[in-house]
Design an enzyme around this catalytic site. Structure first.
Site, mmCIF file in Angstrom:
data_model
loop_
_atom_site.group_PDB
_atom_site.id
_atom_site.type_symbol
_atom_site.label_atom_id
_atom_site.label_comp_id
_atom_site.label_asym_id
_atom_site.label_seq_id
_atom_site.Cartn_x
_atom_site.Cartn_y
_atom_site.Cartn_z
ATOM 1 N N SER A 52 -7.493 8.639 20.560
ATOM 2 C CA SER A 52 -6.980 7.305 20.898
ATOM 3 C C SER A 52 -6.697 7.109 22.381
ATOM 4 O O SER A 52 -6.632 5.975 22.853
ATOM 5 C CB SER A 52 -5.703 7.007 20.102
ATOM 6 O OG SER A 52 -4.719 8.006 20.326
ATOM 7 N N ASP A 341 3.319 1.970 23.049
ATOM 8 C CA ASP A 341 3.879 2.155 21.718
ATOM 9 C C ASP A 341 4.523 3.542 21.670
ATOM 10 O O ASP A 341 4.672 4.192 22.709
ATOM 11 C CB ASP A 341 2.837 1.925 20.613
ATOM 12 C CG ASP A 341 1.675 2.925 20.643
ATOM 13 O OD1 ASP A 341 1.818 4.012 21.238
ATOM 14 O OD2 ASP A 341 0.616 2.618 20.064
ATOM 15 N N HIS A 344 1.386 6.093 22.764
ATOM 16 C CA HIS A 344 0.398 5.884 23.816
ATOM 17 C C HIS A 344 0.978 5.280 25.091
ATOM 18 O O HIS A 344 1.894 4.454 25.030
ATOM 19 C CB HIS A 344 -0.720 4.974 23.283
ATOM 20 C CG HIS A 344 -1.344 5.491 22.033
ATOM 21 N ND1 HIS A 344 -1.005 5.012 20.780
ATOM 22 C CD2 HIS A 344 -2.278 6.457 21.837
ATOM 23 C CE1 HIS A 344 -1.706 5.656 19.864
ATOM 24 N NE2 HIS A 344 -2.472 6.540 20.473
#
Length: 376
Positions: A52, A341, A344
């Site tokens: 990610s 978040d 991340h």
């Protein structure tokens, strides 16, 4: 003049993705059965593998859950003004590296339609691990990403011919970030004792090494790779393991250190084993640790609370309201925050780290930085 034919001419393609228009001069029209052809450019391409931290939207196009997708607001609000599938408020690390290398945004491999590979392509998938078993069936694991690259290399050889494709693949830089998910899954369920993970770390690093060897076999020679961050400082994991305590979980971060030491040794071995192999090893661990512990030094106001999420220090992974809970808080200015978040970083963090990856000294990224890798 109606009979006059142009044997060959190039044109600009307007590639529309995530409300972004990208001008790409690598397509041309010809007279053969295959009207579309690729033109080898003088710059080096960028091929991206990972999770990610690097995903540019591949998970938008696979059958998975919202835990592994970010194609909904408020993701993407800072730069794209649209949720492109990147796990940040804006750009992720490969976007900045592409900019510095004078490349367009590298599009996700699974984006529908005709692909242009002469600039590279992004295979990264949120949730992916070096181990096939990590979130199996919900993500694109590293081995599968390698298989996609092998298919791309065959397309390039068909389009460009063996000689030009070989040159393109050898000049290209291969950017890799993988491993966090392999560790975060067991860490969130079991003991955080790093000593019990020795064999497991060996498996993870061996899989990464095998993929690098696979890239080399196809023709790749230049790899940029990140080590793993201090897991115990990631807000979501810190909340799960530490509860109301605000400090990082040292045992979890020790596991990242173990991985990083083993990976560093393995890269040095590969340098002696693989002909022409060059690499850039970015010390992501220490840079993340420093930014989290000294945010004001880098112009941040908050490193212990996420911009987007819920619960204690917004450590619950609920940003966007599409996951376990529909309720979440959102800050006004993500650039003040280290975390977007609970897992991340914000675009601003990505930009700072990308600059170090690009032109940092050997203490931060060695034996080459990415700028040097693109030039050699």
């Amino acid at each position: 003049m109606a009979s006059l034919k142009f044997n060959y001419f190039c044109f600009l393609v307007l590639f529309i993705a995530s409300n972004i228009i990208i001008l790409d001069p690598t397509l041309c029209l010809g007279n053969g059965d295959d009207d579309m052809c690729l033109v080898r450019k003088q710059h080096a391409a960028l091929f991206v593998f990972g999770d990610s931290l690097f995903d540019a939207g591949n998970n938008n196009y696979i059958n998975t859950t919202a835990d592994f997708q970010s194609n909904y607001p408020p993701y993407g609000e800072t730069f794209f003004n649209y949720p492109s599938g990147r796990f940040s408020d804006g750009r992720v690390l490969p976007d900045f590296i592409a900019e510095y290398a004078k490349l367009p945004l590298i599009q996700p491999y699974l984006f529908p339609g005709n692909q242009i590979y002469s600039d590279g392509i992004n295979f990264a998938s949120a949730g992916a691990g070096a181990l096939v078993e990590t979130y199996q069936g919900l993500v694109i694991d590293l081995k599968t990403q390698l298989s996609y690259f092998q298919k791309v290399s065959k397309v390039l050889k068909k389009k460009l011919g063996d000689t030009e494709a070989k040159t393109l693949l050898a000049k290209a830089v291969y950017l890799i970030n993988i491993g966090s998910n392999d560790y975060l899954v067991p860490l969130s369920k079991n003991s955080t004792s790093a000593s019990s993970y020795e064999k497991y770390v060996g498996m993870v690093v061996a899989n990464i090494s095998n993929v690098i060897k696979g890239i080399h076999k196809v023709g790749g020679r230049k790899v940029g790779i990140l080590n793993q961050p201090p897991f115990g400082c990631i807000l979501a994991l810190k909340l799960r393991l530490n509860g109301t305590k605000g400090s990082c979980v040292e045992e979890a971060s020790s596991l990242a250190k173990m991985h990083n030491n083993v990976l560093s040794v393995e890269l040095q071995k590969l340098k002696t084993q693989l002909r022409g192999f060059k690499y850039s090893y970015f010390d992501y661990y220490n840079w993340v640790f420093d930014v989290i512990n000294h945010p004001s030094k880098y112009g941040f106001k908050e490193s212990g609370v996420a911009c987007c999420g819920s619960g204690l220090y917004n450590g619950d992974y609920t940003c966007g309201g599409k996951r376990a809970s529909k309720d979440y808080d959102l800050c006004k200015n993500p650039s003040d925050y280290v975390f977007f978040d609970s897992v991340h970083p914000t675009e601003r963090v990505n930009k700072i780290f990308s600059q170090i990856m690009w032109s940092g000294n050997q203490t931060s990224t060695g034996p080459y930085n990415l700028k040097t890798l693109f030039e050699v």
